[in-house]
Design a protein around this motif. Structure first.
Motif, mmCIF file in Angstrom:
data_model
loop_
_atom_site.group_PDB
_atom_site.id
_atom_site.type_symbol
_atom_site.label_atom_id
_atom_site.label_comp_id
_atom_site.label_asym_id
_atom_site.label_seq_id
_atom_site.Cartn_x
_atom_site.Cartn_y
_atom_site.Cartn_z
ATOM 1 N N VAL A 119 -42.262 30.846 24.241
ATOM 2 C CA VAL A 119 -42.299 29.832 25.155
ATOM 3 C C VAL A 119 -41.489 30.243 26.313
ATOM 4 N N ILE A 120 -40.376 30.739 26.238
ATOM 5 C CA ILE A 120 -39.618 31.055 27.707
ATOM 6 C C ILE A 120 -40.620 31.934 28.196
ATOM 7 N N ALA A 121 -41.291 32.788 27.941
ATOM 8 C CA ALA A 121 -41.924 34.007 28.596
ATOM 9 C C ALA A 121 -43.090 33.141 29.228
ATOM 10 N N ALA A 122 -43.698 32.176 28.559
ATOM 11 C CA ALA A 122 -44.852 31.382 29.166
ATOM 12 C C ALA A 122 -44.396 30.462 30.303
ATOM 13 N N TRP A 123 -43.360 29.912 30.160
ATOM 14 C CA TRP A 123 -42.688 29.090 31.294
ATOM 15 C C TRP A 123 -42.310 30.022 32.626
ATOM 16 N N ALA A 124 -42.072 31.233 32.100
ATOM 17 C CA ALA A 124 -41.446 32.182 33.239
ATOM 18 C C ALA A 124 -42.869 32.486 33.998
ATOM 19 N N SER A 125 -43.876 32.655 33.415
ATOM 20 C CA SER A 125 -45.308 32.880 34.095
ATOM 21 C C SER A 125 -45.461 31.565 34.774
ATOM 22 N N GLY A 126 -45.450 30.467 34.231
ATOM 23 C CA GLY A 126 -46.013 29.321 34.751
ATOM 24 C C GLY A 126 -44.911 29.073 36.046
ATOM 25 N N TYR A 127 -43.709 29.192 36.053
ATOM 26 C CA TYR A 127 -42.788 29.187 37.172
ATOM 27 C C TYR A 127 -43.219 29.890 38.164
ATOM 28 N N GLY A 128 -43.622 31.265 37.955
ATOM 29 C CA GLY A 128 -43.920 32.417 38.773
ATOM 30 C C GLY A 128 -45.073 32.088 39.705
ATOM 31 N N ILE A 129 -46.256 31.329 39.012
ATOM 32 C CA ILE A 129 -47.338 30.993 39.695
ATOM 33 C C ILE A 129 -47.090 29.734 40.774
ATOM 34 N N LEU A 130 -46.201 28.741 39.972
ATOM 35 C CA LEU A 130 -46.118 27.653 40.954
ATOM 36 C C LEU A 130 -45.157 27.839 42.092
ATOM 37 N N ALA A 131 -44.383 28.831 41.787
ATOM 38 C CA ALA A 131 -42.982 29.459 42.971
ATOM 39 C C ALA A 131 -44.153 30.050 44.161
ATOM 40 N N ASN A 132 -44.997 30.791 43.803
ATOM 41 C CA ASN A 132 -45.863 31.532 44.762
ATOM 42 C C ASN A 132 -46.426 30.443 45.795
ATOM 43 N N VAL A 133 -47.002 29.284 44.890
ATOM 44 C CA VAL A 133 -47.753 28.301 45.747
ATOM 45 C C VAL A 133 -46.878 27.621 46.679
ATOM 46 N N PHE A 134 -45.471 27.553 46.275
ATOM 47 C CA PHE A 134 -44.617 26.994 47.396
ATOM 48 C C PHE A 134 -44.032 27.801 48.390
#
Length: 394
Positions: free
Chosen positions: A116-131
């Protein structure tokens, strides 16, 4: 791109985030600011004390988990946050710090396991790049405009005018006497300062309260202080600053702006929420093309109605139809009403197909939003801005 399994894992986190979201985000800020105390120069520490910031972030994290497979749903929130970040000077190097603290908080509160932590790390990375990409574009756009700049620029207070017992307008012009960039009515600037006795810099956003005049900017600040510490900067501006003093200012930002349509406009404000509405009103009434404009405002009484003289003059010139609601009033003149804003009392006077803009205290805005929904006004016709961390009116 996220994998199907990562999307499934993140969406499965939604119920836990609904229950523990504020606990996670509260812990997140503790971790982030303990490890990176320099960020206290950016984050509004008053909102930390009140809990507003953790609530707003919890809502954002929850929305991401819910719509991770359809991020277009939250694009409006992304733009609002990116605009706010650009006014605060958030940079790409801040995102790894935030991501690390957020994942640590999720792991500490939920203990969901490595997958779960790994999935959230991937999700955060994508959202961070958008910002990061959007904020980079905003910095470049602001710097490349005629009279634009990046980061902060020194402005001199050239005039101060008391609008009400609590609201003072500050007229700002660049100390370099150069050109200033144009803005869209409804946008805001950030003021950077460090009040005496405070260990960290304070940043506050203030709506631009007049039409662009090519000379500088006007903000109108309400002096307030409550038991949550709100008003630290506004009181400092009122008590310590005078004509000739210098403040650091960011370029205009914000997505709460007049829509480019020919539809009639209804501007609704309460208290100091009048500031962006005044900019919209002045802009609309200065335009050459005819557009029906209604101005609805709620205040404690006439004395606490900012820009009342300007509104009366526009009404006299038949530039706008005004509807003013006062909680304390002895006699009523034309266009005035006793009590809180009640759209039902005046809805027959309002034009069909109008665009509605709302700004004021959250309680008032929620009430107005519900009144408009009861009158079958669509969400596409309703635009609003909440001062401070965003809260939904729905």
């Amino acid at each position: 791109m996220l994998t199907d399994n990562e999307i499934k894992i993140i969406k499965a986190s939604t119920p836990a985030l609904a229950e523990y979201g504020e606990q996670i985000t509260g812990r997140f800020y503790q971790i982030l600011l303990a490890k990176n105390p320099e960020l206290k120069n950016i984050f509004n520490m008053t909102n930390q004390k009140s809990g507003n910031q953790k609530q707003a972030l919890a809502m954002a994290v929850y929305a991401f988990s819910k719509y991770v497979d359809n991020l277009s749903v939250i694009l409006g929130d992304v733009e609002r946050i990116a605009q706010k970040h650009a006014s605060l000077g958030i940079k790409a190097e801040h995102y790894p710090l935030v991501g690390s603290a957020l994942l640590e908080a999720i792991e500490e509160i939920l203990n969901p396991g490595e997958e779960v932590i790994a999935a959230w790390a991937s999700g955060y990375g994508i959202l961070a790049n958008v910002f990061i990409e959007r904020e980079k574009a905003l910095y470049e756009e602001n710097a490349q405009k005629a009279g634009g700049w990046s980061d902060t620029r020194d402005f001199i207070i050239v005039k101060m005018h008391q609008e009400t017992p609590l609201i003072t307008s500050f007229y700002l012009q660049p100390s370099d006497q150069g050109v200033v960039s144009e803005y869209t009515a409804g946008q805001y600037i950030s003021i950077y300062l460090q009040p005496e006795g405070q260990a960290y810099q304070q940043i506050r956003q203030y709506s631009l309260s007049g039409a662009f005049d090519k000379k500088g900017y006007r903000i109108s600040v309400k002096k307030e202080l409550n038991d949550q510490g709100e008003g630290l900067v506004s009181n400092y501006l009122h008590s310590q600053f005078k004509v000739g003093d210098t403040v650091k200012v960011t370029p205009p930002c914000g997505e709460f702006v007049l829509q480019k349509t020919d539809n009639p406009v209804v501007l609704i404000s309460g208290g100091v929420g009048i500031t962006p509405m005044q900019a919209m009103l002045e802009t609309l009434t200065q335009q050459t093309e005819s557009r029906e404009v209604h101005f609805i405002h709620g205040a404690q009484d006439r004395q606490h109605h900012a820009f009342k003289n300007e509104l009366d003059l526009l009404v006299e010139k038949q530039k706008v139809d005004a509807h003013c609601f006062y909680q304390q009033v002895d006699t009523l003149s034309s266009g005035e009403y006793q009590g809180l804003i009640d759209i039902q009392k005046i809805h027959n006077l309002l034009p069909a197909g109008a665009e509605y803009y709302i700004c004021g205290p959250v309680v008032m805005m929620k009430a107005i939003y519900q009144q408009l929904k009861d009158l079958k006004v669509s969400d596409e016709q309703i635009h609003y801005e909440v001062f401070g961390p965003n809260k939904s009116l729905a």
